[in-house]
Design a protein around this motif. Structure first.
Motif, PDB file in Angstrom:
ATOM      1  N   ASP A 263       8.750 -16.092  13.795  1.00 28.10           N
ATOM      2  CA  ASP A 263       8.489 -14.746  12.986  1.00 28.10           C
ATOM      3  C   ASP A 263       7.977 -15.314  11.515  1.00 28.10           C
ATOM      4  OD1 ASP A 263       9.294 -13.186  14.947  1.00 28.10           O
ATOM      5  OD2 ASP A 263      11.199 -13.165  14.186  1.00 28.10           O
ATOM      6  N   LYS A 264       8.581 -16.525  10.987  1.00 25.80           N
ATOM      7  CA  LYS A 264       8.161 -17.072   9.799  1.00 25.80           C
ATOM      8  C   LYS A 264       6.349 -17.620   9.737  1.00 25.80           C
ATOM      9  CE  LYS A 264       9.176 -21.173   8.542  1.00 25.80           C
ATOM     10  NZ  LYS A 264      10.010 -22.208   8.183  1.00 25.80           N
ATOM     11  N   LYS A 265       6.098 -18.116  10.779  1.00 21.06           N
ATOM     12  CA  LYS A 265       4.871 -18.576  11.167  1.00 21.06           C
ATOM     13  C   LYS A 265       3.904 -17.414  11.380  1.00 21.06           C
ATOM     14  CE  LYS A 265       5.771 -22.913  13.343  1.00 21.06           C
ATOM     15  NZ  LYS A 265       5.633 -23.895  14.321  1.00 21.06           N
ATOM     16  N   ARG A 266       4.502 -16.411  11.850  1.00 20.44           N
ATOM     17  CA  ARG A 266       3.601 -15.154  12.049  1.00 20.44           C
ATOM     18  C   ARG A 266       3.404 -14.474  10.720  1.00 20.44           C
ATOM     19  NH1 ARG A 266       6.445 -12.527  17.337  1.00 20.44           N
ATOM     20  NH2 ARG A 266       5.305 -14.053  19.098  1.00 20.44           N
ATOM     21  N   LEU A 267       4.163 -14.268   9.870  1.00 18.56           N
ATOM     22  CA  LEU A 267       4.427 -13.823   8.617  1.00 18.56           C
ATOM     23  C   LEU A 267       3.447 -14.448   7.792  1.00 18.56           C
ATOM     24  CD1 LEU A 267       8.040 -12.544   8.001  1.00 18.56           C
ATOM     25  CD2 LEU A 267       5.883 -11.129   8.544  1.00 18.56           C
ATOM     26  N   ALA A 268       3.469 -15.793   7.940  1.00 25.94           N
ATOM     27  CA  ALA A 268       2.455 -16.656   6.939  1.00 25.94           C
ATOM     28  C   ALA A 268       1.201 -16.593   7.388  1.00 25.94           C
ATOM     29  CB  ALA A 268       3.013 -18.282   7.279  1.00 25.94           C
TER      30      ALA A 268
ATOM     31  N   GLU B 188       0.590 -14.008  -2.591  1.00 20.56           N
ATOM     32  CA  GLU B 188       1.098 -15.232  -1.852  1.00 20.56           C
ATOM     33  C   GLU B 188       2.115 -15.806  -2.472  1.00 20.56           C
ATOM     34  OE1 GLU B 188      -2.596 -17.627  -1.519  1.00 20.56           O
ATOM     35  OE2 GLU B 188      -3.427 -16.399   0.019  1.00 20.56           O
ATOM     36  N   VAL B 189       2.047 -15.973  -3.837  1.00 15.89           N
ATOM     37  CA  VAL B 189       3.158 -16.581  -4.464  1.00 15.89           C
ATOM     38  C   VAL B 189       4.459 -15.732  -4.288  1.00 15.89           C
ATOM     39  CG1 VAL B 189       3.909 -17.211  -6.905  1.00 15.89           C
ATOM     40  CG2 VAL B 189       1.543 -17.513  -6.376  1.00 15.89           C
ATOM     41  N   SER B 190       4.436 -14.628  -4.475  1.00 19.94           N
ATOM     42  CA  SER B 190       5.694 -13.910  -3.972  1.00 19.94           C
ATOM     43  C   SER B 190       6.381 -14.012  -2.724  1.00 19.94           C
ATOM     44  CB  SER B 190       5.392 -12.286  -4.538  1.00 19.94           C
ATOM     45  OG  SER B 190       4.586 -11.788  -3.612  1.00 19.94           O
ATOM     46  N   LYS B 191       5.227 -13.981  -1.707  1.00 24.22           N
ATOM     47  CA  LYS B 191       5.981 -14.167  -0.281  1.00 24.22           C
ATOM     48  C   LYS B 191       6.140 -15.681   0.052  1.00 24.22           C
ATOM     49  CE  LYS B 191       2.927 -10.392   1.502  1.00 24.22           C
ATOM     50  NZ  LYS B 191       1.739 -10.242   2.442  1.00 24.22           N
ATOM     51  N   GLY B 192       5.448 -16.629  -0.802  1.00 24.64           N
ATOM     52  CA  GLY B 192       5.815 -17.930  -0.485  1.00 24.64           C
ATOM     53  C   GLY B 192       7.036 -17.949  -0.856  1.00 24.64           C
ATOM     54  N   SER B 193       7.568 -17.469  -2.229  1.00 23.50           N
ATOM     55  CA  SER B 193       8.751 -17.846  -2.808  1.00 23.50           C
ATOM     56  C   SER B 193       9.897 -17.107  -1.873  1.00 23.50           C
ATOM     57  CB  SER B 193       8.878 -17.125  -4.323  1.00 23.50           C
ATOM     58  OG  SER B 193       8.653 -15.736  -4.267  1.00 23.50           O
ATOM     59  N   GLN B 194       9.652 -16.057  -1.620  1.00 18.85           N
ATOM     60  CA  GLN B 194      10.661 -15.040  -0.660  1.00 18.85           C
ATOM     61  C   GLN B 194      10.788 -16.108   0.691  1.00 18.85           C
ATOM     62  OE1 GLN B 194       9.448 -11.396  -0.002  1.00 18.85           O
ATOM     63  NE2 GLN B 194       9.917 -10.735  -2.291  1.00 18.85           N
ATOM     64  N   MET B 195       9.596 -16.625   1.199  1.00 13.48           N
ATOM     65  CA  MET B 195       9.976 -17.326   2.545  1.00 13.48           C
ATOM     66  C   MET B 195      10.561 -18.675   2.388  1.00 13.48           C
ATOM     67  SD  MET B 195       6.388 -16.677   4.521  1.00 13.48           S
ATOM     68  CE  MET B 195       6.688 -17.240   5.635  1.00 13.48           C
TER      69      MET B 195
ATOM     70  N   LYS C 256      12.980  -9.095  10.961  1.00 11.41           N
ATOM     71  CA  LYS C 256      12.028  -8.161  11.100  1.00 11.41           C
ATOM     72  C   LYS C 256      12.050  -7.110   9.802  1.00 11.41           C
ATOM     73  CE  LYS C 256      10.312  -8.322  15.875  1.00 11.41           C
ATOM     74  NZ  LYS C 256      10.067  -7.527  17.082  1.00 11.41           N
ATOM     75  N   ASN C 257      13.073  -6.617   9.597  1.00  9.76           N
ATOM     76  CA  ASN C 257      13.308  -5.584   8.504  1.00  9.76           C
ATOM     77  C   ASN C 257      12.994  -6.298   7.166  1.00  9.76           C
ATOM     78  OD1 ASN C 257      13.968  -3.474  10.463  1.00  9.76           O
ATOM     79  ND2 ASN C 257      16.047  -3.910  10.526  1.00  9.76           N
ATOM     80  N   ALA C 258      13.679  -7.704   7.006  1.00  6.02           N
ATOM     81  CA  ALA C 258      13.500  -8.263   5.733  1.00  6.02           C
ATOM     82  C   ALA C 258      12.098  -8.598   5.602  1.00  6.02           C
ATOM     83  CB  ALA C 258      14.399  -9.508   5.927  1.00  6.02           C
ATOM     84  N   LEU C 259      11.308  -8.594   6.353  1.00  3.87           N
ATOM     85  CA  LEU C 259       9.857  -9.137   6.462  1.00  3.87           C
ATOM     86  C   LEU C 259       8.966  -7.731   5.920  1.00  3.87           C
ATOM     87  CD1 LEU C 259       9.523 -11.633   8.992  1.00  3.87           C
ATOM     88  CD2 LEU C 259       9.174 -12.216   6.638  1.00  3.87           C
TER      89      LEU C 259
ATOM     90  N   ASN D   9      10.588  -5.214   4.425  1.00  2.32           N
ATOM     91  CA  ASN D   9      10.671  -4.685   3.073  1.00  2.32           C
ATOM     92  C   ASN D   9       9.939  -5.844   1.959  1.00  2.32           C
ATOM     93  OD1 ASN D   9      12.609  -2.632   3.873  1.00  2.32           O
ATOM     94  ND2 ASN D   9      14.344  -4.321   3.919  1.00  2.32           N
ATOM     95  N   MET D  10       9.573  -6.987   2.444  1.00  2.00           N
ATOM     96  CA  MET D  10       8.954  -7.676   1.594  1.00  2.00           C
ATOM     97  C   MET D  10       7.423  -7.568   1.497  1.00  2.00           C
ATOM     98  SD  MET D  10      10.648 -11.495   2.581  1.00  2.00           S
ATOM     99  CE  MET D  10       9.729 -12.322   1.594  1.00  2.00           C
ATOM    100  N   MET D  11       6.939  -7.075   2.519  1.00  2.00           N
ATOM    101  CA  MET D  11       5.559  -6.677   2.459  1.00  2.00           C
ATOM    102  C   MET D  11       5.205  -5.328   1.952  1.00  2.00           C
ATOM    103  SD  MET D  11       4.728  -7.602   6.626  1.00  2.00           S
ATOM    104  CE  MET D  11       3.075  -6.920   6.511  1.00  2.00           C
ATOM    105  N   GLY D  12       6.245  -4.568   2.063  1.00  3.36           N
ATOM    106  CA  GLY D  12       6.151  -3.305   1.380  1.00  3.36           C
ATOM    107  C   GLY D  12       6.122  -3.378  -0.092  1.00  3.36           C
ATOM    108  N   LEU D  13       7.093  -4.143  -0.712  1.00  2.45           N
ATOM    109  CA  LEU D  13       6.996  -4.620  -1.950  1.00  2.45           C
ATOM    110  C   LEU D  13       5.826  -5.302  -2.467  1.00  2.45           C
ATOM    111  CD1 LEU D  13      10.726  -6.027  -2.232  1.00  2.45           C
ATOM    112  CD2 LEU D  13       9.913  -3.680  -3.188  1.00  2.45           C
ATOM    113  N   ASP D  14       4.932  -5.929  -1.635  1.00  2.00           N
ATOM    114  CA  ASP D  14       3.886  -6.743  -2.095  1.00  2.00           C
ATOM    115  C   ASP D  14       2.849  -5.571  -2.198  1.00  2.00           C
ATOM    116  OD1 ASP D  14       5.342  -8.927  -2.165  1.00  2.00           O
ATOM    117  OD2 ASP D  14       4.583  -9.656  -0.121  1.00  2.00           O
ATOM    118  N   SER D  15       2.771  -4.756  -1.023  1.00  2.00           N
ATOM    119  CA  SER D  15       1.956  -3.600  -1.106  1.00  2.00           C
ATOM    120  C   SER D  15       1.854  -2.778  -2.318  1.00  2.00           C
ATOM    121  CB  SER D  15       1.842  -2.893   0.147  1.00  2.00           C
ATOM    122  OG  SER D  15       3.073  -2.099   0.241  1.00  2.00           O
ATOM    123  N   GLU D  16       2.992  -2.586  -2.810  1.00  2.00           N
ATOM    124  CA  GLU D  16       3.194  -1.646  -3.766  1.00  2.00           C
ATOM    125  C   GLU D  16       2.645  -2.230  -5.122  1.00  2.00           C
ATOM    126  OE1 GLU D  16       6.903  -0.552  -4.174  1.00  2.00           O
ATOM    127  OE2 GLU D  16       7.058   0.971  -2.470  1.00  2.00           O
ATOM    128  N   LYS D  17       2.833  -3.679  -5.274  1.00  5.65           N
ATOM    129  CA  LYS D  17       2.081  -4.202  -6.442  1.00  5.65           C
ATOM    130  C   LYS D  17       0.741  -4.289  -6.313  1.00  5.65           C
ATOM    131  CE  LYS D  17       6.144  -7.270  -6.832  1.00  5.65           C
ATOM    132  NZ  LYS D  17       6.603  -8.557  -6.975  1.00  5.65           N
TER     133      LYS D  17
END
Length: 311
Positions: free
Chosen positions: A246-251, A262-269, A298-301, A303-311
């Motif tokens: 799942d981590k590879k797919r998200l990446a 990318e920086v925010s997602k990278g930090s979360q991952m 999956k739920n955590a990912l 949530n992280m994607m939703g936060l990034d899209s809002e930004k």
């Protein structure tokens, strides 16, 4: 009185015979006993035994008389007399200082002892007993032989041989019974030992069976625990593999977005990866319930994607 008719009065001869049979027959009931012959050595002593049997009780007037007839002599002389409970030794002759009274009238014994024997003592000794009213009876005689050394008689040798044989037989019988007793005792001891061993084995088998019965639930519990531990470890490893996928797919999905995202997602991952690595480095097995599930990841990912899209 007619000739040939029986006379009413007995003759004097017949009366005398009847009187003698009635009066004299009880007096002849006394019988005296002595040895046939005795042997003695020069300078030693010898006992002349004399006993009697009488139909009457022993009387207070009982008397014993000993007479001696030298070897080759014709006349017998009195050497000892017992009467009224007192012994009397004849003061005439060669036995006056060598005779000893050892008899007991109550036991019907009139024996004497002659000390310091000499060759001149060879001869015949006669014992006569009177026990009133038994005053007439047969006397008894014993012959004394004096030797320099008493010879061994045939009867003594025969008696010794018979006694030796009997003693040997008795000894063999005693030895046989002793060996048999020891053997039976040993067999009994072995039987008791075997019985004890059999009882010990039976008790041990019962104890082992009871011990096995107690250990069986423990073994089953250990097996169940090992199985549950293995299942939990397999489940955790599977969850870790899925989390890495799942981590590879998200990446891959987040590769086309902006540098800020990318920086925010990278930090979360990185944080998730650090947590996963921490879990992998831990040597302690944890229950499968505490490992992160695929849905939670999956739920955590999302949530992280939703936060990034809002930004």
């Amino acid at each position: 009185m007619a000739p040939g008719a029986p006379s009413s009065n007995p003759s004097p001869v017949l009366a005398a015979l009847l009187f003698s049979s009635l009066v004299l027959s009880p007096a002849q009931a006394i019988v005296v006993y002595t040895d046939k012959e005795v042997h003695g050595a020069v300078g030693s002593r010898v006992t002349l035994h004399c006993s009697f049997w009488s139909s009457e009780w022993v009387s207070d007037d009982i008397s014993f008389t000993w007479r001696y007839q030298p070897e080759g002599g014709r006349d017998a002389i009195s050497i000892f007399h017992y009467a009224k409970g007192q012994p009397y030794i004849d003061e005439v002759g060669t036995f006056k200082e060598r005779i000893q009274w050892v008899g007991d009238p109550l036991w019907k014994d009139g024996s004497i002892v002659i000390h310091n024997l000499d060759y001149s003592d060879n001869g015949t000794f006669t014992c006569d007993v009177k026990n009133p009213p038994d005053i007439v009876g047969k006397t008894s005689q014993v012959t004394l032989y004096v030797f320099e050394k008493v010879p061994t008689r045939y009867g003594v040798v025969l008696g010794a041989v018979i006694g030796g044989v009997l003693g040997g037989v008795l000894l063999l019988l005693l030895l046989f019974y002793l060996i048999r007793y020891c053997w039976l005792r040993r067999q009994a001891a072995l039987q008791r030992r075997l019985s004890a061993m059999e009882k010990g084995k039976l008790h041990k088998s019962v104890k082992d069976s009871s011990k096995r019965g107690r250990q069986t639930p423990v073994l089953y519990a250990m097996l169940d625990h090992s199985r549950s531990t293995k299942a939990a470890s397999e489940k955790k490893t599977k969850g870790l593999g899925e989390s890495r996928k799942d981590k590879k797919r998200l990446a891959g999905r987040a590769g086309g977005k902006g540098s800020g995202a990318e920086v925010s997602k990278g930090s979360q991952m990185v944080v998730i990866e650090m947590e996963l690595r921490k879990d992998e480095q831990s040597s302690e097995l944890r229950p499968a319930v505490k490992s992160p599930s695929r849905t939670s990841l999956k739920n955590a990912l999302k949530n992280m994607m939703g936060l990034d899209s809002e930004k």
